[in-house]
Design a protein around this motif. Structure first.
Motif, short mmCIF file in Angstrom:
data_model
loop_
_atom_site.label_atom_id
_atom_site.label_comp_id
_atom_site.label_asym_id
_atom_site.label_seq_id
_atom_site.Cartn_x
_atom_site.Cartn_y
_atom_site.Cartn_z
N UNK A 279 101.04 -15.24 -1.22
CA UNK A 279 100.95 -13.91 -1.85
C UNK A 279 99.58 -13.26 -1.70
N UNK A 280 98.70 -13.93 -0.95
CA UNK A 280 97.31 -13.46 -0.89
C UNK A 280 97.18 -12.02 -0.40
N UNK A 281 97.86 -11.68 0.67
CA UNK A 281 97.66 -10.35 1.27
C UNK A 281 98.57 -9.29 0.66
N UNK A 282 99.68 -9.73 0.12
CA UNK A 282 100.67 -8.76 -0.37
C UNK A 282 101.43 -9.38 -1.54
N UNK A 283 101.02 -9.01 -2.76
CA UNK A 283 101.71 -9.56 -3.93
C UNK A 283 103.01 -8.81 -4.15
N UNK A 284 104.09 -9.48 -3.89
CA UNK A 284 105.44 -9.00 -4.19
C UNK A 284 105.69 -7.56 -3.75
N UNK A 285 105.32 -7.29 -2.49
CA UNK A 285 105.65 -5.99 -1.89
C UNK A 285 104.76 -4.83 -2.33
N UNK A 286 103.68 -5.14 -3.04
CA UNK A 286 102.81 -4.05 -3.49
C UNK A 286 101.82 -3.62 -2.41
N UNK A 287 101.69 -4.45 -1.38
CA UNK A 287 100.73 -4.13 -0.32
C UNK A 287 99.29 -4.45 -0.69
N UNK A 288 99.09 -5.06 -1.83
CA UNK A 288 97.72 -5.46 -2.22
C UNK A 288 97.71 -6.90 -2.71
N UNK A 289 96.53 -7.49 -2.61
CA UNK A 289 96.31 -8.80 -3.21
C UNK A 289 96.15 -8.62 -4.72
N UNK A 290 96.44 -9.65 -5.50
CA UNK A 290 96.20 -9.57 -6.95
C UNK A 290 94.72 -9.23 -7.21
N UNK A 291 93.84 -9.71 -6.33
CA UNK A 291 92.40 -9.45 -6.49
C UNK A 291 92.05 -7.98 -6.40
N UNK A 292 92.92 -7.22 -5.74
CA UNK A 292 92.62 -5.81 -5.46
C UNK A 292 93.27 -4.85 -6.45
N UNK A 293 93.99 -5.40 -7.42
CA UNK A 293 94.74 -4.54 -8.35
C UNK A 293 93.91 -4.14 -9.54
N UNK A 294 94.16 -2.96 -10.07
CA UNK A 294 93.56 -2.59 -11.35
C UNK A 294 94.11 -3.51 -12.43
N UNK A 295 93.20 -3.92 -13.32
CA UNK A 295 93.70 -4.76 -14.43
C UNK A 295 94.60 -3.96 -15.36
N UNK A 296 94.57 -2.63 -15.24
CA UNK A 296 95.42 -1.80 -16.10
C UNK A 296 96.72 -1.38 -15.39
N UNK A 297 96.91 -1.86 -14.16
CA UNK A 297 98.12 -1.47 -13.43
C UNK A 297 99.35 -2.13 -14.05
N UNK A 298 100.50 -1.55 -13.80
CA UNK A 298 101.75 -2.12 -14.29
C UNK A 298 101.94 -3.53 -13.71
N UNK A 299 101.54 -3.70 -12.44
CA UNK A 299 101.74 -4.99 -11.78
C UNK A 299 100.90 -6.08 -12.46
N UNK A 300 99.63 -5.77 -12.68
CA UNK A 300 98.81 -6.82 -13.31
C UNK A 300 99.24 -7.05 -14.75
N UNK A 301 99.62 -5.98 -15.41
CA UNK A 301 100.09 -6.13 -16.80
C UNK A 301 101.26 -7.12 -16.86
N UNK A 302 102.14 -7.05 -15.88
CA UNK A 302 103.28 -7.98 -15.89
C UNK A 302 102.82 -9.42 -15.61
N UNK A 303 101.83 -9.58 -14.74
CA UNK A 303 101.28 -10.92 -14.47
C UNK A 303 100.67 -11.48 -15.75
#
Ligand code: PMP
Length: 367
Positions: A24-48
């Motif tokens: 999942x390093x380069x593309x977390x679940x089809x988002x096109x970004x690594x978890x490292x590159x996501x906003x901590x306030x994004x819906x995706x990180x919130x679910x993690x």
């Protein structure tokens, strides 16, 4: 095959977790970004984040009046943050010293309060295979608590010395605070026995960078005004660990570890495996005069197994031979010397079998 890793921490992680993180390093679940590159306030990180919290609460059977906080700074930062968050109007706290880490906790706390040593095993501490005095935990009846301590602090698993609490004293109204860094999630825990439990993640929880604090809600209003906001548990709890940017990738890895633990059958199942691993290793040590463990059998750690060779001139040979067999990081902590095998959740029984086979062969070769 990967070698077996007996490091004390940062330590072995389940291969499945590493593999999933790699996938999942380069593309977390089809988002096109690594978890490292996501906003901590994004819906995706919130679910993690929410999934990790829910899985952890389920694994711990967390009572409703406790909060799970993800902080930074490691357990050593908590040594200061415990008094800063809990002293309230009090000026003293009690510390039980059972090894290197609880001693460090007491020393750090003494910068903020009267950190009274209620009991210590330091008189029986030993640093050599020649001195075979047993290292244990002072009997609860010998703990001399001060008149009105803000809390009593213990280290429930001494990573360096190999001493683990299997029984917890009932302190009545006085909150018990535990540094459980090196055995959190290795077995079920009765959370209600504690006011606060904390630990760095880099043993059984995941990777370094996130600190877990489990705190009873009624203790959230005791912080001193000088406690830094980003480390004030009440503030962190009010913001669901998002007061400032949390260590997002470390939380993601911890979440993968929690899912792995659930697939293993949860903490009771992992405990059964940990007991089997520890018994095999301690039996091998006790069965031979070649190896020595100096901890009282009733409080021997299931996670960190320190041992000496009776003939310490063979230490380097032992370690080099182990490395050649794919048995890594068995050197003991510099302060006590000898060997140490850390056998956390992610270290399989096969690793301990390989280690005891090696130990027996080495002893035979040099008998
Ligand atoms: N307490 C215990 C029991 C530990 O094992 C460790 C790390 N080995 C620490 C505290 C220090 O933790 P950190 O490095 O995460 O601050």
């Amino acid at each position: 095959m990967r070698p077996f890793n007996f490091a004390a921490g940062p330590a072995a992680l389940p291969v499945e977790v590493l593999q999933q993180a790699a996938d999942e390093m380069l593309d977390w679940q089809g988002t096109g970004t690594s978890v490292m590159e996501m906003s901590h306030r994004s819906r995706e990180f919130e679910s993690i984040h929410q999934t990790a919290l829910a899985d952890l609460a389920e694994l711990l059977m967390l009572p409703a009046n406790y909060r799970l906080l993800f902080l930074q700074g490691g357990a050593l930062a908590e040594n200061a943050l415990v008094p800063l968050n809990l002293l309230g109007a009090r000026t003293a706290a009690d510390y039980v010293v059972t090894g290197t880490w609880s001693r460090k906790s007491q020393l750090e706390a003494s910068r903020y309060c009267a950190a009274h040593i209620a009991a210590t095993n330091e008189t029986s501490r030993l640093n050599s295979p020649q001195n075979r005095a047993r290292l244990g935990i002072p009997a609860f009846t010998d703990w001399h608590l001060s008149a009105d301590p803000a809390y009593v602090h213990i280290c429930t698993n001494e990573t360096v010395n190999g001493v683990e609490f299997f029984e917890i004293p009932d302190l009545g109204e006085v909150p018990l605070v535990a540094d459980a860094s090196s055995h959190l999630l290795s077995r079920p825990l009765d959370i209600t026995q504690y006011g606060v439990i904390y630990g760095g993640a880099q043993k059984n929880i995941g990777m370094a960078g996130v600190t877990l604090v489990i705190v009873r809600e009624d203790l959230l209003d005791r912080a001193l005004p000088i406690c830094p906001s980003a480390f004030e548990w009440k503030t962190v709890a009010a913001h669901n660990s998002m007061y400032n940017t949390p260590p997002t990738y470390a939380i993601y890895i911890a979440g993968l570890v929690f899912k792995w633990l659930k697939r293993q059958g949860g903490l009771a199942a992992i405990e059964a495996r940990n007991i089997e691993k520890a018994q095999l290793l301690y039996q091998t040590i006790d069965a031979s005069d070649f190896y020595i463990n100096w901890v009282e059998p009733a409080v021997r750690s299931r996670m960190n197994v320190p041992f000496y060779l009776a003939d310490e001139t063979r230490n380097d040979d032992f370690l080099a031979g182990a490395r050649a067999c794919g048995l890594l990081h068995l050197k003991g902590h510099a302060s006590v010397g000898g060997m140490r095998a850390s056998i956390y959740n992610a270290v399989p029984l096969a690793a301990v079998r390989a280690l005891v086979d090696y130990m027996q062969a080495f002893a035979q070769r040099h008998a």
